[in-house]
Design a protein around this motif. Structure first.
Motif, mmCIF file in Angstrom:
data_model
loop_
_atom_site.group_PDB
_atom_site.id
_atom_site.type_symbol
_atom_site.label_atom_id
_atom_site.label_comp_id
_atom_site.label_asym_id
_atom_site.label_seq_id
_atom_site.Cartn_x
_atom_site.Cartn_y
_atom_site.Cartn_z
ATOM 1 N N ALA A 158 0.812 -1.227 0.000
ATOM 2 C CA ALA A 158 0.000 0.000 0.000
ATOM 3 C C ALA A 158 0.840 1.269 0.000
ATOM 4 O O ALA A 158 0.320 2.355 -0.258
ATOM 5 N N VAL A 159 2.131 1.159 0.286
ATOM 6 C CA VAL A 159 3.004 2.337 0.348
ATOM 7 C C VAL A 159 3.312 2.817 -1.062
ATOM 8 O O VAL A 159 3.657 2.004 -1.930
ATOM 9 N N PRO A 160 3.187 4.131 -1.343
ATOM 10 C CA PRO A 160 3.529 4.643 -2.671
ATOM 11 C C PRO A 160 4.933 4.223 -3.095
ATOM 12 O O PRO A 160 5.852 4.166 -2.268
ATOM 13 N N ALA A 161 5.090 3.938 -4.385
ATOM 14 C CA ALA A 161 6.327 3.339 -4.890
ATOM 15 C C ALA A 161 7.559 4.186 -4.598
ATOM 16 O O ALA A 161 8.616 3.643 -4.249
ATOM 17 N N ASP A 162 7.448 5.517 -4.736
ATOM 18 C CA ASP A 162 8.641 6.345 -4.512
ATOM 19 C C ASP A 162 9.049 6.360 -3.054
ATOM 20 O O ASP A 162 10.242 6.312 -2.723
ATOM 21 N N LEU A 163 8.072 6.376 -2.134
ATOM 22 C CA LEU A 163 8.403 6.329 -0.711
ATOM 23 C C LEU A 163 8.961 4.952 -0.330
ATOM 24 O O LEU A 163 9.890 4.855 0.474
#
Length: 204
Positions: free
Chosen positions: A149-154
């Motif tokens: 669920a974490v955005p790819a860049d983060l």
């Protein structure tokens, strides 16, 4: 303001396997999968997550927080210090003499903004907080309960920073520096946060 993390991400939600693979690709060597090495990688991931969250104000993995203020920053709406906020479990006001009053759920609402979530009154203004009193809000924030669920860049920024911590584990002096690649990945998520109200307390 005091901000207390009441729950922590589960160990199984951390991308230990992804970090091990990232390190293998970067070094060309297989990283051991024994319990001691896994515990070390978990520690570096937790440190990297904490650093990224502190720099961005974004909670990567869902957990519960408790925020205590001396007073509302603005009785027209109180900003929350973290995002994204999923829900607010409750808000209470202490009068300074030990009496705690729960605010009725119908007297406020959550504005779930991705950058600056707020607690808003359903009426005209939020209720008065006595001069020696305080207000406490308990809320849940995070992109999701698992790493997907974490955005790819983060997510990539966390892996890169955790890898740096792993590689520099014998040299403490570099751990305060943010690698350029990590800074570039998190830049769009950063914001200037306005947090507390009257007599702001130290953030913990």
């Amino acid at each position: 303001m005091m901000l207390i993390e009441e729950t922590a991400p589960a160990a199984e939600a951390l991308p230990v396997a992804a970090l091990r693979e990232h390190l293998r690709l970067g070094s060309g060597f297989q990283i051991a999968e024994d319990s001691a090495e896994t515990a070390a990688l978990t520690g570096y991931l937790r440190a990297a997550i904490a650093t990224i969250e502190a720099r961005t104000g974004k909670v990567l993995l869902t957990r519960r927080f408790r925020m205590q203020l001396d007073d509302w920053r603005d009785r027209l709406g109180q900003p929350l210090p973290l995002a994204p906020v999923i829900s607010v479990q409750g808000i209470s006001i202490e009068d300074g003499a030990g009496t705690v009053t729960e605010m009725a759920p119908e007297s406020w609402r959550l504005l779930p903004d991705s950058q600056r979530p707020m607690i808003l009154p359903t009426g005209v203004i939020l209720p008065h907080v006595p001069r020696r009193g305080s207000v406490t809000a308990t809320f849940t924030a995070g992109f999701g309960a698992d790493w997907a669920a974490v955005p790819a860049d983060l997510a990539q920024a966390v892996l890169m920073l955790a890898a740096r911590y792993y590689e520099d584990r014998s040299f403490e002096g570099s751990k305060g520096a943010m690698p350029f690649g990590v800074s570039a990945l998190i830049e769009r998520w950063r914001q200037v946060r306005t947090l507390a109200g009257r007599g702001s307390r130290e953030m913990r």
